[in-house]
Scaffold this motif. Structure first.
Motif, PDB file in Angstrom:
ATOM      1  N   PRO A  86     -10.497   2.350  -4.871  1.00  0.00           N
ATOM      2  CA  PRO A  86     -10.943   2.844  -3.560  1.00  0.00           C
ATOM      3  C   PRO A  86     -12.180   3.725  -3.700  1.00  0.00           C
ATOM      4  CG  PRO A  86      -8.571   3.145  -3.851  1.00  0.00           C
ATOM      5  CD  PRO A  86      -9.115   2.764  -5.186  1.00  0.00           C
ATOM      6  N   LYS A  87     -12.965   3.761  -2.639  1.00  0.00           N
ATOM      7  CA  LYS A  87     -14.157   4.602  -2.640  1.00  0.00           C
ATOM      8  C   LYS A  87     -13.749   6.071  -2.647  1.00  0.00           C
ATOM      9  CE  LYS A  87     -16.995   1.223  -0.194  1.00  0.00           C
ATOM     10  NZ  LYS A  87     -17.815   0.953   1.016  1.00  0.00           N
TER      11      LYS A  87
ATOM     12  N   GLU B 146      -7.155   6.116   1.515  1.00  0.00           N
ATOM     13  CA  GLU B 146      -6.315   4.966   1.785  1.00  0.00           C
ATOM     14  C   GLU B 146      -6.308   4.019   0.592  1.00  0.00           C
ATOM     15  OE1 GLU B 146      -7.187   4.805   6.616  1.00  0.00           O
ATOM     16  OE2 GLU B 146      -7.691   3.111   5.316  1.00  0.00           O
TER      17      GLU B 146
ATOM     18  N   ILE C 174      -6.214   0.219  -1.107  1.00  0.00           N
ATOM     19  CA  ILE C 174      -6.865  -1.047  -0.795  1.00  0.00           C
ATOM     20  C   ILE C 174      -6.214  -2.153  -1.625  1.00  0.00           C
ATOM     21  CG2 ILE C 174      -9.053   0.028  -0.164  1.00  0.00           C
ATOM     22  CD1 ILE C 174     -10.154  -0.841  -2.884  1.00  0.00           C
TER      23      ILE C 174
ATOM     24  N   THR D 233      -6.911   7.606  -9.999  1.00  0.00           N
ATOM     25  CA  THR D 233      -6.625   6.376  -9.250  1.00  0.00           C
ATOM     26  C   THR D 233      -5.500   5.620  -9.939  1.00  0.00           C
ATOM     27  OG1 THR D 233      -8.946   6.182  -8.604  1.00  0.00           O
ATOM     28  CG2 THR D 233      -7.571   4.225  -8.336  1.00  0.00           C
TER      29      THR D 233
ATOM     30  N   LYS E 103       0.830  -1.210   0.000  1.00  0.00           N
ATOM     31  CA  LYS E 103       0.000   0.000   0.000  1.00  0.00           C
ATOM     32  C   LYS E 103       0.860   1.254   0.000  1.00  0.00           C
ATOM     33  CE  LYS E 103      -4.016  -1.972   2.427  1.00  0.00           C
ATOM     34  NZ  LYS E 103      -4.846  -1.874   3.652  1.00  0.00           N
TER      35      LYS E 103
ATOM     36  N   THR F 206     -12.434   7.994   0.608  1.00  0.00           N
ATOM     37  CA  THR F 206     -11.279   7.483   1.351  1.00  0.00           C
ATOM     38  C   THR F 206      -9.992   7.912   0.688  1.00  0.00           C
ATOM     39  OG1 THR F 206     -10.178   5.501   2.206  1.00  0.00           O
ATOM     40  CG2 THR F 206     -11.279   5.300   0.095  1.00  0.00           C
TER      41      THR F 206
END
Length: 543
Positions: A115-116, A121, A123, A152, A40, A119
């Motif tokens: 990722p949503k 962070e 994933i 993204t 990550k 967020t």
């Protein structure tokens, strides 16, 4: 007593091995978490490169076309791709999640973990199959300086490092293995084949994977046809929605425990035999020296050599025996500590049961007092009902008297009317009598009106008395029901008190028995220590 103490020791040793299996899960969980956290961080570092991010913002706003964006971004992303041998592909998506640039191995859009929007962070999804190989896809949001999502990154990594973790069978023997899995569309799946090359999980493994994904940790024993097939320890991977399992055949898991138990059981027998054997081995040279004649020097030398060999053997046996005794003492000390813990636990349970018994007795006393109060209330309500009935009868008598007075008033009124008529007939001589007759008539009317009002009041009193009688009768029924409930509650408390009393007695018996067992074990330990000391002293004197 020593043999009887082996069973709890065996269970404790099994628990130790099970804790070791759980520790293996925890260790591998930490390693996998560290690997995923590194993946990550790598993806977020790629997404945070300022120059490439600014180019994406310009592309989103239409300031540059796609060809210009690809030409300017490719060297930057290729440099990021070369930072790790585990990185094999990077796909950058624009603000609308459309593919803007692809470097290295291509990632199918439907396999990417995005990722949503709310967020920041990264994933990690479960491993995917590409060209017959397994890879991990890490989705990392690209955030501008204002904290807004502008794109993204989908980062493709090999699973070689992850597979090395799974295939590390250190400490797992010949039957143990590590399993990684997740739940996909309601179905538990394994990431990598099992040790026997199968890919399909059993029902127990499926259920365990579902537990791990839910965040549960623990230990399970797979029992099939009455025998344990596998001991399974499991845990959750905090950096993803994965689960990790370590399973091992119980025969191998508890092999060392079984060996230790057999050894301990044999020690008890060996200790009794070893003394005799040792004495024979030590006394035989002395007896041989007493009967061997020293006529020939050669025989004397041979005898000394033989004696030296025998003494050396005896010392080796004694050393081995000492080691065995120390092991027995250690196990006995553990048994002693365990027995004392059980005794203390039994004592605590007994004290708790006593407190419960006191509370139950207090509850029984309270119910008894409540029952007495209910009985008194029942008697009072009955007395009220009786007095109310008497009052109703008295009211009826008063009504009869009022009726009689009313009749007398009516007759008096008739007599006063007749007297007035006679006074009119008498003329002047009857005027005075007419005045008296008129006054009597007024009094008769007043009496009749008063009796009417009294009769009305008595009727209301009769109604109230009737209502009171009904209420008191219902009160008597309610009190009777309450008394019955209180009596039943008292019986329940009595039964509960008897059960708690039995628990107290059993707890005291268990505590006393365990204390006696601990005392007996301590006596065995002390006796073994004394025997060991005396035997060591004897051998030192002889040598």
């Amino acid at each position: 007593m020593a043999f009887a103490s082996v069973s709890p020791l065996y269970n404790r040793l099994k628990e130790r091995e099970e804790r070791n299996l759980q520790s293996a899960v925890l260790l591998r969980t930490l390693v996998v978490d560290e690997f995923l956290a590194g993946a990550k961080d790598m993806a977020l570092q790629i997404a945070s490169r300022t120059r490439a991010r600014n180019l994406l913002i310009s592309y989103n706003q239409g300031e540059i076309n796609k060809e210009e964006f690809i030409a300017a971004s490719t060297p930057i992303i290729e440099d990021a791709l070369n930072q790790s041998k585990d990185l094999v592909g990077i796909s950058r998506l624009d603000a609308n999640s459309n593919l803007a640039i692809q470097v290295g191995k291509r990632i199918p859009p439907f396999l990417g973990e995005i990722p949503k929007l709310n967020t920041n962070e990264a994933i990690v999804g479960r491993p995917i199959q590409l060209d017959g190989e397994q890879y991990l896809v890490v989705g990392a949001p690209i955030i501008n300086s204002n904290g807004e999502r502008v794109g993204t990154d989908l980062v493709l990594l090999t699973t070689f490092s992850l597979q090395r973790i799974v295939k590390d069978y250190l400490g797992l023997g010949e039957t143990g293995e590590t399993i990684l899995g997740a739940v996909d569309n309601g179905e538990a799946v394994l990431f990598f084949p099992l040790r026997d090359s199968t890919q399909t999980p059993s029902d127990l493994l499926k259920n365990t994977i579902e537990k791990t994904v839910a965040g549960d940790t623990g230990l399970l024993k797979d029992e099939n046809r009455g025998t344990e097939e596998n001991v399974i320890a499991f845990g959750a991977i905090t950096e993803s929605n994965w689960g990790i399992i370590v399973k091992m055949n119980p025969n191998e898991l508890y092999a060392s425990v079984n060996q230790e138990i057999v050894k301990i059981a044999a020690i008890v027998v060996i200790l009794s035999l070893l003394g005799t054997v040792g004495m024979v081995l030590l006394l035989r040279p002395l007896a041989g020296q007493a009967i061997i004649k020293t006529d020939e020097l050669e025989r004397e030398v041979e005898e000394k050599e033989r004696l030296l060999t025998e003494k050396t053997t005896a010392l080796e046996l004694e050393q081995n025996r000492r080691i065995l005794v120390e092991q027995v003492l250690q196990q006995m000390d553990e048994l002693n500590a365990s027995s004392r813990q059980v005794a203390e636990a039994g004592l605590v349970a007994g004290n708790s049961a006593k407190k419960m018994l006191n509370l139950v007795e207090g509850g029984t006393a309270a119910v008894s007092r409540t029952l007495e109060g209910m009985n008194m209330l029942k008697e009072n309500v009955r007395a009220i009902a009786k007095q109310t009935t008497s009052l109703s009868q008295s009211t009826q008598e008063i009504g009869k008297i009022i009726l009689l007075v009313s009749e007398v008033a009516n007759q008096t009124n008739m007599l006063a009317l007749n007297a007035a008529v006679e006074a009119v007939r008498a003329g002047e001589q009857g005027k005075g009598f007419a005045v008296v007759a008129a006054e009597i008539r007024k009094l008769a009317d007043q009496s009749r009106n008063s009796t009417a009002r009294i009769t009305s009041v008595l009727a209301e009193i009769e109604k109230l008395i009737h209502s009171t009688v009904i209420a008191t009768n219902e009160g008597i029924k309610t009190v009777a029901q309450s008394v019955q409930i209180a009596q039943e509650t008292e019986l329940v408390f009595d039964s509960f008190r008897d059960v708690v009393s039995q628990v107290v007695a059993r707890s005291q018996e268990i505590s006393l028995s365990t204390q006696e067992q601990a005392t007996a074990i301590q006596q065995v330990v002390d006796a073994i220590k004394v025997i060991n000391h005396e035997r060591t002293t004897l051998i030192m004197r002889k040598h």
